[in-house]
Design a protein around this motif. Structure first.
Motif, PDB file in Angstrom:
ATOM      1  N   ALA A  71      44.579  44.210  43.456  1.00 38.34           N
ATOM      2  CA  ALA A  71      44.248  43.720  42.758  1.00 38.34           C
ATOM      3  C   ALA A  71      45.251  42.083  42.817  1.00 38.34           C
ATOM      4  CB  ALA A  71      45.384  44.424  41.871  1.00 38.34           C
ATOM      5  N   LYS A  72      45.741  41.512  43.625  1.00 33.66           N
ATOM      6  CA  LYS A  72      46.413  40.723  44.127  1.00 33.66           C
ATOM      7  C   LYS A  72      45.296  39.359  44.850  1.00 33.66           C
ATOM      8  CE  LYS A  72      50.938  41.958  45.541  1.00 33.66           C
ATOM      9  NZ  LYS A  72      52.323  41.701  46.285  1.00 33.66           N
ATOM     10  N   ARG A  73      44.327  40.372  44.885  1.00 33.62           N
ATOM     11  CA  ARG A  73      43.352  39.133  45.138  1.00 33.62           C
ATOM     12  C   ARG A  73      42.523  39.449  43.951  1.00 33.62           C
ATOM     13  NH1 ARG A  73      40.375  43.150  49.389  1.00 33.62           N
ATOM     14  NH2 ARG A  73      42.049  43.477  50.385  1.00 33.62           N
ATOM     15  N   ASN A  74      42.449  39.834  42.987  1.00 31.79           N
ATOM     16  CA  ASN A  74      41.421  39.934  41.353  1.00 31.79           C
ATOM     17  C   ASN A  74      42.641  38.507  40.677  1.00 31.79           C
ATOM     18  OD1 ASN A  74      40.501  41.393  42.372  1.00 31.79           O
ATOM     19  ND2 ASN A  74      40.232  42.335  40.413  1.00 31.79           N
ATOM     20  N   LEU A  75      44.018  38.363  40.864  1.00 30.72           N
ATOM     21  CA  LEU A  75      44.848  37.568  40.515  1.00 30.72           C
ATOM     22  C   LEU A  75      44.434  36.093  41.642  1.00 30.72           C
ATOM     23  CD1 LEU A  75      47.244  37.249  38.575  1.00 30.72           C
ATOM     24  CD2 LEU A  75      48.769  37.578  40.362  1.00 30.72           C
ATOM     25  N   ALA A  76      44.308  36.272  41.967  1.00 27.63           N
ATOM     26  CA  ALA A  76      44.010  34.624  43.147  1.00 27.63           C
ATOM     27  C   ALA A  76      42.652  33.990  42.706  1.00 27.63           C
ATOM     28  CB  ALA A  76      44.565  34.938  44.827  1.00 27.63           C
ATOM     29  N   LYS A  77      41.708  34.700  42.531  1.00 28.13           N
ATOM     30  CA  LYS A  77      40.863  34.399  41.531  1.00 28.13           C
ATOM     31  C   LYS A  77      41.000  33.769  40.257  1.00 28.13           C
ATOM     32  CE  LYS A  77      35.716  36.196  41.180  1.00 28.13           C
ATOM     33  NZ  LYS A  77      34.747  37.818  41.913  1.00 28.13           N
ATOM     34  N   LEU A  78      41.336  34.589  40.093  1.00 31.16           N
ATOM     35  CA  LEU A  78      41.676  34.368  38.805  1.00 31.16           C
ATOM     36  C   LEU A  78      42.210  33.031  38.137  1.00 31.16           C
ATOM     37  CD1 LEU A  78      42.411  37.628  35.811  1.00 31.16           C
ATOM     38  CD2 LEU A  78      41.218  35.821  36.006  1.00 31.16           C
ATOM     39  N   GLN A  79      43.820  32.671  39.745  1.00 24.90           N
ATOM     40  CA  GLN A  79      44.369  31.371  39.276  1.00 24.90           C
ATOM     41  C   GLN A  79      43.089  30.642  39.638  1.00 24.90           C
ATOM     42  OE1 GLN A  79      47.687  33.154  41.247  1.00 24.90           O
ATOM     43  NE2 GLN A  79      49.148  33.484  40.033  1.00 24.90           N
ATOM     44  N   SER A  80      42.220  30.579  40.436  1.00 26.46           N
ATOM     45  CA  SER A  80      42.044  29.576  40.912  1.00 26.46           C
ATOM     46  C   SER A  80      40.621  29.352  39.915  1.00 26.46           C
ATOM     47  CB  SER A  80      40.657  29.572  42.555  1.00 26.46           C
ATOM     48  OG  SER A  80      40.542  31.064  42.343  1.00 26.46           O
ATOM     49  N   MET A  81      40.314  30.530  38.802  1.00 26.28           N
ATOM     50  CA  MET A  81      39.166  29.626  38.018  1.00 26.28           C
ATOM     51  C   MET A  81      39.260  29.668  36.890  1.00 26.28           C
ATOM     52  SD  MET A  81      36.396  33.164  39.043  1.00 26.28           S
ATOM     53  CE  MET A  81      35.276  33.340  37.944  1.00 26.28           C
ATOM     54  N   CYS A  82      40.053  29.817  36.525  1.00 26.08           N
ATOM     55  CA  CYS A  82      40.933  29.381  34.929  1.00 26.08           C
ATOM     56  C   CYS A  82      42.372  29.232  34.970  1.00 26.08           C
ATOM     57  CB  CYS A  82      40.825  30.264  33.884  1.00 26.08           C
ATOM     58  SG  CYS A  82      42.171  32.009  33.881  1.00 26.08           S
ATOM     59  N   GLY A  83      43.322  29.452  35.896  1.00 25.77           N
ATOM     60  CA  GLY A  83      44.290  28.575  36.148  1.00 25.77           C
ATOM     61  C   GLY A  83      45.349  29.764  35.821  1.00 25.77           C
ATOM     62  N   ALA A  84      46.910  29.186  36.293  1.00 24.94           N
ATOM     63  CA  ALA A  84      48.238  29.900  36.138  1.00 24.94           C
ATOM     64  C   ALA A  84      48.600  30.535  33.882  1.00 24.94           C
ATOM     65  CB  ALA A  84      48.938  29.889  36.542  1.00 24.94           C
ATOM     66  N   SER A  85      48.211  29.740  33.844  1.00 25.74           N
ATOM     67  CA  SER A  85      48.229  29.870  31.564  1.00 25.74           C
ATOM     68  C   SER A  85      47.165  30.668  31.585  1.00 25.74           C
ATOM     69  CB  SER A  85      49.046  28.450  31.291  1.00 25.74           C
ATOM     70  OG  SER A  85      48.232  27.910  31.379  1.00 25.74           O
ATOM     71  N   CYS A  86      46.088  31.344  31.853  1.00 22.96           N
ATOM     72  CA  CYS A  86      44.834  31.881  31.222  1.00 22.96           C
ATOM     73  C   CYS A  86      45.724  33.624  30.831  1.00 22.96           C
ATOM     74  CB  CYS A  86      43.820  31.603  32.059  1.00 22.96           C
ATOM     75  SG  CYS A  86      42.440  33.088  32.013  1.00 22.96           S
ATOM     76  N   PRO A  87      45.257  33.760  29.852  1.00 23.16           N
ATOM     77  CA  PRO A  87      45.930  34.627  29.408  1.00 23.16           C
ATOM     78  C   PRO A  87      45.332  36.304  29.800  1.00 23.16           C
ATOM     79  CG  PRO A  87      44.262  33.965  27.273  1.00 23.16           C
ATOM     80  CD  PRO A  87      44.815  32.718  29.027  1.00 23.16           C
ATOM     81  N   GLU A  88      44.315  36.357  30.493  1.00 28.01           N
ATOM     82  CA  GLU A  88      43.592  37.267  31.621  1.00 28.01           C
ATOM     83  C   GLU A  88      44.838  37.298  33.398  1.00 28.01           C
ATOM     84  OE1 GLU A  88      41.875  34.957  29.771  1.00 28.01           O
ATOM     85  OE2 GLU A  88      40.398  35.978  28.830  1.00 28.01           O
ATOM     86  N   THR A  89      45.561  35.713  33.035  1.00 29.06           N
ATOM     87  CA  THR A  89      45.579  35.328  33.683  1.00 29.06           C
ATOM     88  C   THR A  89      47.495  36.511  33.426  1.00 29.06           C
ATOM     89  OG1 THR A  89      44.542  33.582  35.349  1.00 29.06           O
ATOM     90  CG2 THR A  89      46.459  33.774  36.585  1.00 29.06           C
ATOM     91  N   LEU A  90      47.803  35.733  33.522  1.00 26.74           N
ATOM     92  CA  LEU A  90      49.300  36.341  32.937  1.00 26.74           C
ATOM     93  C   LEU A  90      49.699  37.927  32.699  1.00 26.74           C
ATOM     94  CD1 LEU A  90      49.842  33.774  30.084  1.00 26.74           C
ATOM     95  CD2 LEU A  90      51.081  33.771  33.142  1.00 26.74           C
ATOM     96  N   VAL A  91      48.090  38.406  32.024  1.00 25.92           N
ATOM     97  CA  VAL A  91      48.486  39.754  31.506  1.00 25.92           C
ATOM     98  C   VAL A  91      48.195  40.782  33.504  1.00 25.92           C
ATOM     99  CG1 VAL A  91      47.044  41.929  30.778  1.00 25.92           C
ATOM    100  CG2 VAL A  91      47.289  39.991  29.367  1.00 25.92           C
TER     101      VAL A  91
END
Length: 166
Positions: A119-139
């Motif tokens: 799950a943390k790998r998915n989080l890192a992927k999301l952070q790199s794609m849409c940023g740390a403040s993206c709603p999906e990243t925050l969820v």
């Protein structure tokens, strides 16, 4: 003339890339959209079997519409079938690699299954794609934090036998 084959190949690559990039944004067929609306209503009413039936019917009508897979994954997670949900999320990601909802949903299902590192790998992927403040990243980040705390509490309970006897 020497560059004509290279230019033709480059234009073909650009055309294919553009068509693949817009494939995830297309509208569902009207019948599939109606079935998806029925599925969402059934899900809101708590009738998961009717929601599954409607989503599957929508998938039969319009097998190329990625949001149907996201709906099926949500229902599977509600039913406690995280493995099945992960499979649906991965299908959605295969169809649309930039689908933030699918990446986040897969991460949440992985947390529910206990696979925090994945799950943390998915989080890192999301952070790199849409940023740390993206709603999906925050969820997903919140799910990972809660999942980690729940896991630590469960580990503490199992390592402390006196609390198990109370």
């Amino acid at each position: 003339m020497r560059f004509a084959p290279a230019a033709a190949a480059l234009s073909l690559i650009v055309a294919v890339t553009a068509s693949v990039g817009s494939a995830g944004d297309r509208e569902a067929s009207p019948r599939a959209a109606m079935l998806m609306a029925q599925a969402e209503a059934a899900l809101a009413a708590g009738d998961t079997q009717k929601a599954i039936d409607s989503f599957e019917a929508a998938l039969a009508v319009d097998p190329g519409h990625t949001p149907i897979f996201l709906g099926l994954a949500r229902v599977a997670r509600q039913e406690g079938l995280q493995g099945k949900a992960i499979r649906y999320y991965r299908e959605a990601i295969a169809r649309d690699p930039d689908n933030f909802a699918a990446i986040s949903g897969e991460g949440e299902a992985l947390v529910e299954k206990g696979a925090l590192e994945k799950a943390k790998r998915n989080l890192a992927k999301l952070q790199s794609m849409c940023g740390a403040s993206c709603p999906e990243t925050l969820v997903l980040q919140s799910s990972i934090e809660q999942g980690g705390q729940t896991r630590m509490a469960a580990d503490a309970m199992s390592s402390n036998p006196s609390s198990a006897n109370n």
